[in-house]
Write an enzyme that holds these catalytic residues in place. Structure first.
Site, PDB file in Angstrom:
ATOM      1  N   ARG A  92     -60.513  41.426  20.845  1.00 56.57           N
ATOM      2  CA  ARG A  92     -60.378  42.546  19.914  1.00 56.57           C
ATOM      3  C   ARG A  92     -60.333  42.119  18.451  1.00 56.57           C
ATOM      4  O   ARG A  92     -61.016  42.699  17.604  1.00 56.57           O
ATOM      5  CB  ARG A  92     -59.086  43.333  20.182  1.00 56.57           C
ATOM      6  N   ARG A 142     -57.924  32.369  13.201  1.00 56.42           N
ATOM      7  CA  ARG A 142     -56.928  32.432  14.291  1.00 56.42           C
ATOM      8  C   ARG A 142     -56.780  31.023  14.830  1.00 56.42           C
ATOM      9  O   ARG A 142     -57.772  30.356  15.127  1.00 56.42           O
ATOM     10  CB  ARG A 142     -57.392  33.372  15.396  1.00 56.42           C
TER      11      ARG A 142
HETATM   12  C1  NCD Z   1     -52.482  39.836  20.733  1.00 56.24           C
HETATM   13  C2  NCD Z   1     -52.458  38.423  20.168  1.00 56.24           C
HETATM   14  O1  NCD Z   1     -53.451  37.714  20.215  1.00 56.24           O
HETATM   15  O2  NCD Z   1     -51.397  38.068  19.672  1.00 56.24           O
HETATM   16  N1  NCD Z   1     -53.759  40.316  20.954  1.00 56.24           N
HETATM   17  C3  NCD Z   1     -54.474  40.856  19.911  1.00 56.24           C
HETATM   18  O3  NCD Z   1     -54.670  40.230  18.891  1.00 56.24           O
HETATM   19  N2  NCD Z   1     -54.896  42.116  20.046  1.00 56.24           N
HETATM   20  C4  NCD Z   1     -51.569  40.025  21.875  1.00 56.24           C
HETATM   21  C5  NCD Z   1     -51.697  39.158  23.081  1.00 56.24           C
HETATM   22  O4  NCD Z   1     -52.561  38.286  23.181  1.00 56.24           O
HETATM   23  O5  NCD Z   1     -50.900  39.370  24.002  1.00 56.24           O
END
Ligand code: NCD
Length: 360
Positions: A92, A142
């Protein structure tokens, strides 16, 4: 996989000292000409900014409903290039950022794993970071390490070619743009009930390592009379740093291991996944903590207006049959992510007024 070398641990001078300072002492480092430039932590956002960004996201969403509007949006930033450095799994956040870039006309390049980046050859993170900035105008990162996005911004702000950095998730620490989309979703879900002010919100599951609930908790200081319920297994209770922040800002919170008992009390339930990727013991994934799941039968226990959120991905925490209930907001929440991230990028590149002017 062939391993070349351990990444070089040659820290830039001053980084460790900078990193050890509390976030509120560092906020100025990520501002340029009075505007947010790098998005690193949720503590950077105030109410004015949050309201402005939610409104901007609504405007973008409205414009994107027509072909003419979409073409207008795509002409805002066709001269800019973004880099998505996502070396931790993502569906996402990656897709919503990538598509937010497309909405505004930016070109996007990507690295999606440390194994395909020169970090694996032993290049220092600092050199990797400088390399990105040689090619693009925006870095969205990320990384499994807590301070990576912050380090990226800090390193680049000392070079002759700084570019803005957006934190797309920094280990178990923070996920500030997820918090933005969560706020945007909550404001929309409560738009006929005075918005988020005065609401009671339950956060459920792995609160210790869930970066989404950590960032969202920080944002609560911007809303009047919010009450939080933290429902978590003993081992995954919210950490003291967040609880200390809430206490400092007079935000009322309660902790419980009895999720069912608080269901009728809240206006929103924010479910989370157990973050096994941070466990030392891989067999821990087998433990599912069923008392912290939301099941179909629980729909009868919650209020008629209660919004159910989840940052996703979901495993077993929410039964699939719950999706059909209009109070299940997580698919709407997912879509909000693309619009608020487009709003953020428009703001960072200062083309936001070209959007808001359409509506004045
Ligand atoms: C979250 C994350 O990566 O922290 N997901 C996201 O970014 N939508 C939550 C998760 O991975 O549980």
């Amino acid at each position: 996989m062939e391993r070349y070398a351990e990444p070089t641990r040659q820290e830039f001078e001053g980084w460790e000292e900078f990193y050890s300072k509390p976030a509120d002492e560092k906020l100025d480092s990520f501002i340029q000409d009075g505007r947010i430039y790098d998005v690193i932590y949720a503590q950077q956002f105030d109410r004015e900014f949050l309201d402005y960004l939610c409104n901007l996201a609504e405007n973008i969403r409205h414009l994107a409903k027509t072909k003419v509007g979409q073409i207008k949006l795509r002409h805002l930033l066709p001269h800019k290039r973004a880099m998505l450095y996502f070396v931790q799994p993502s569906t996402r956040t990656f897709l919503s950022f990538q598509n937010a870039c497309y909405v505004l006309g930016l070109s996007v390049s990507e690295i999606r794993g440390i194994t395909t980046s020169s970090e694996v050859k032993g290049e220092s993170q600092e050199d990797t970071i400088r390399t990105f900035a040689s090619y693009v105008d925006l870095i969205i990162a990320r990384h499994p390490e807590a301070g990576f996005a912050e380090k990226t911004a800090w390193v680049l702000n000392q070079t002759v070619r700084p570019v803005p950095v957006l934190n797309g998730g920094s280990g178990p620490d923070q996920h500030p743009t997820q918090a933005l989309l969560d706020i945007y979703t909550l404001e929309r879900e409560f738009r006929d009930m005075g918005g988020l002010d005065g609401k009671t919100i339950a956060m459920v599951g792995d609160l210790k390592r869930g970066r989404t609930v950590r960032s969202l908790s920080y944002l609560m200081k911007n809303y009047e009379d919010v009450t939080l319920y933290y429902a978590a297994p003993q081992v995954f209770r919210m950490k003291d740093d967040i609880k200390g922040f809430l206490e400092k800002h007079g935000i009322s919170y309660h902790e419980t291991e009895d999720f069912q008992s608080i269901m009728p009390l809240v206006d929103a339930i924010y479910m989370t996944r157990i973050q096994n990727e941070y466990s030392e013991d891989p067999s821990s994934a087998a433990e599912t903590f069923p008392e912290f799941h939301f099941k179909k039968e629980h729909l009868a226990r919650i209020q008629p207006h209660c919004a159910i959120l989840h940052p996703l991905p979901r495993r077993y925490e929410i039964e699939v049959s719950v999706d059909k209930d209009p109070r299940a907001a997580y698919w709407r929440q997912e879509r909000c992510g693309m619009w608020i991230r487009a709003a953020l990028i428009a703001y960072i590149f200062r083309v936001d007024h070209e959007i808001t002017d359409e509506f004045s």
